[in-house]
Motif scaffolding. Structure first.
Motif, short mmCIF file in Angstrom:
data_model
loop_
_atom_site.label_atom_id
_atom_site.label_comp_id
_atom_site.label_asym_id
_atom_site.label_seq_id
_atom_site.Cartn_x
_atom_site.Cartn_y
_atom_site.Cartn_z
N SER A 100 8.32 -1.25 -8.81
CA SER A 100 8.90 0.06 -8.51
C SER A 100 9.64 0.64 -9.71
N ASP A 101 10.34 -0.23 -10.47
CA ASP A 101 11.05 0.24 -11.66
C ASP A 101 10.08 0.75 -12.73
N LEU A 102 8.95 0.03 -12.90
CA LEU A 102 7.98 0.44 -13.90
C LEU A 102 7.35 1.79 -13.51
N VAL A 103 6.95 1.91 -12.26
CA VAL A 103 6.34 3.16 -11.82
C VAL A 103 7.34 4.31 -11.92
N SER A 104 8.62 4.03 -11.65
CA SER A 104 9.66 5.05 -11.74
C SER A 104 9.80 5.61 -13.15
N VAL A 125 6.92 8.75 -6.76
CA VAL A 125 6.74 7.31 -6.95
C VAL A 125 6.09 6.68 -5.72
N GLY A 126 6.55 7.05 -4.54
CA GLY A 126 5.97 6.51 -3.32
C GLY A 126 4.51 6.88 -3.16
N ALA A 127 4.17 8.12 -3.48
CA ALA A 127 2.78 8.56 -3.37
C ALA A 127 1.89 7.83 -4.37
N ALA A 128 2.41 7.59 -5.58
CA ALA A 128 1.63 6.88 -6.60
C ALA A 128 1.39 5.43 -6.21
N LEU A 129 2.42 4.78 -5.67
CA LEU A 129 2.28 3.40 -5.21
C LEU A 129 1.28 3.32 -4.05
N SER A 130 1.40 4.25 -3.13
CA SER A 130 0.51 4.25 -1.97
C SER A 130 -0.94 4.51 -2.38
N ILE A 155 -1.58 2.42 -13.61
CA ILE A 155 -2.17 3.69 -13.18
C ILE A 155 -1.20 4.44 -12.27
N ALA A 156 -0.49 3.69 -11.41
CA ALA A 156 0.52 4.31 -10.55
C ALA A 156 1.61 4.98 -11.38
N MET A 157 2.04 4.34 -12.46
CA MET A 157 3.06 4.95 -13.31
C MET A 157 2.56 6.25 -13.92
#
Length: 277
Positions: A100-104, A125-130, A155-157
């Motif tokens: 979560s920190d990396l994607v943030s 961030v939530g949409a990218a993780l999902s 890719i999520a990041m």
């Protein structure tokens, strides 16, 4: 959700290299806005170098990369980061960082000096993780993940950054076949839903043909052909660029070009009349 405004990206007589070694020479290319562009070519032909040049990770030795008509090297870094996201080959995460920190970190360009974290950042961030299937990994350390899981997190990041242009260097690396298709479908969804311009380097010619609106074929640091996949990837081009004999057929599912390699064994009916090994 704020949808990014489409930007334009153009390489104008760009040369790129490392020290005295020139890798890309006098290359010009208009990236079609709000389309998916895929760059293909043999190993060491300059694909990744060209992508790095487009992303301002590598300065041009001559020529210019223009972002919205302005030299990308004279544009402030934050302005570039708000318009253009990049997923390079082999990115390295800080030791011990969680998913979560990396994607943030994809949201950093949106923070500025005084702007605080907002609900829009949480949503991005939530949409990218999902979207990348990594939501259940959010609390885990990136160090613990498999290669394929790490690739999806990176890719999520890039998705969380929410830029109008997204550059990806071999985004399907380390992924099995099903996840390769999932990631490419995801990028197509992004393009169709938000009008994002996607530029990526791929090795698989059939996946490149299936997902590209615009296909760019490179060899020896130059563009050999560019355009709609069906017009670009002919048997002659494949043989002259990749050194591989093939048949180009119509994919029965996507109706895009399907490349069937011809080796020395089990060629069967694919061999043309009069052709020998």
């Amino acid at each position: 959700m704020t949808v990014p405004v489409p930007s334009t990206l153009h390489a104008q007589d760009v040369s790129l290299g490392y020290g005295d070694r020139r890798v890309v020479g006098d290359l010009s290319l208009h990236i079609p806005t709000a389309k998916v562009t895929v760059i293909v070519g043999p190993n060491a032909c300059g694909k990744s170098t060209f992508l790095r040049g487009l992303a301002r990770l590598l300065p041009a030795t001559s020529g210019a990369v223009l972002l919205d008509g302005r030299s990308i090297h004279s544009t402030p870094s934050r302005d570039v980061a708000l318009k253009l996201g990049i997923l390079p080959q082999g990115p390295i995460a800080p030791d011990g960082i969680t998913v979560s920190d990396l994607v943030s970190r994809g949201r950093h360009p949106h923070q500025g000096y005084f702007r605080r974290w907002t609900s829009e950042d949480d949503e991005a961030v939530g949409a990218a993780l999902s979207a990348t299937g990594t939501l259940e990994l959010a609390a885990r350390s990136v160090d613990e993940l498999s290669g394929g899981q790490r690739q999806r997190v990176w890719i999520a990041m890039a998705l969380a950054q929410r830029t109008g242009i997204l550059l990806l260097d071999e985004p399907t690396t380390y992924l099995d076949v099903s996840h390769q298709v999932e990631v490419l479908d995801l990028l197509m969804d992004l393009n169709e839903a938000e009008g994002s311009t996607v530029v990526m380097v791929l090795h698989d010619l059939n996946l490149a043909c299936r997902y590209a609106d615009h296909l760019v074929v490179m060899k020896d640091g130059a563009i050999v052909a560019a355009g709609e996949p069906g017009a670009v990837l002919t048997e002659h081009v494949v043989e002259s660029v990749f050194g591989m004999r093939c048949r180009v057929m119509s994919d029965p599912v996507s109706h895009t070009p399907l490349i069937v390699p011809i080796g020395r064994h089990r060629v069967g009916s694919y061999r043309k009349a009069g052709e020998t090994e």
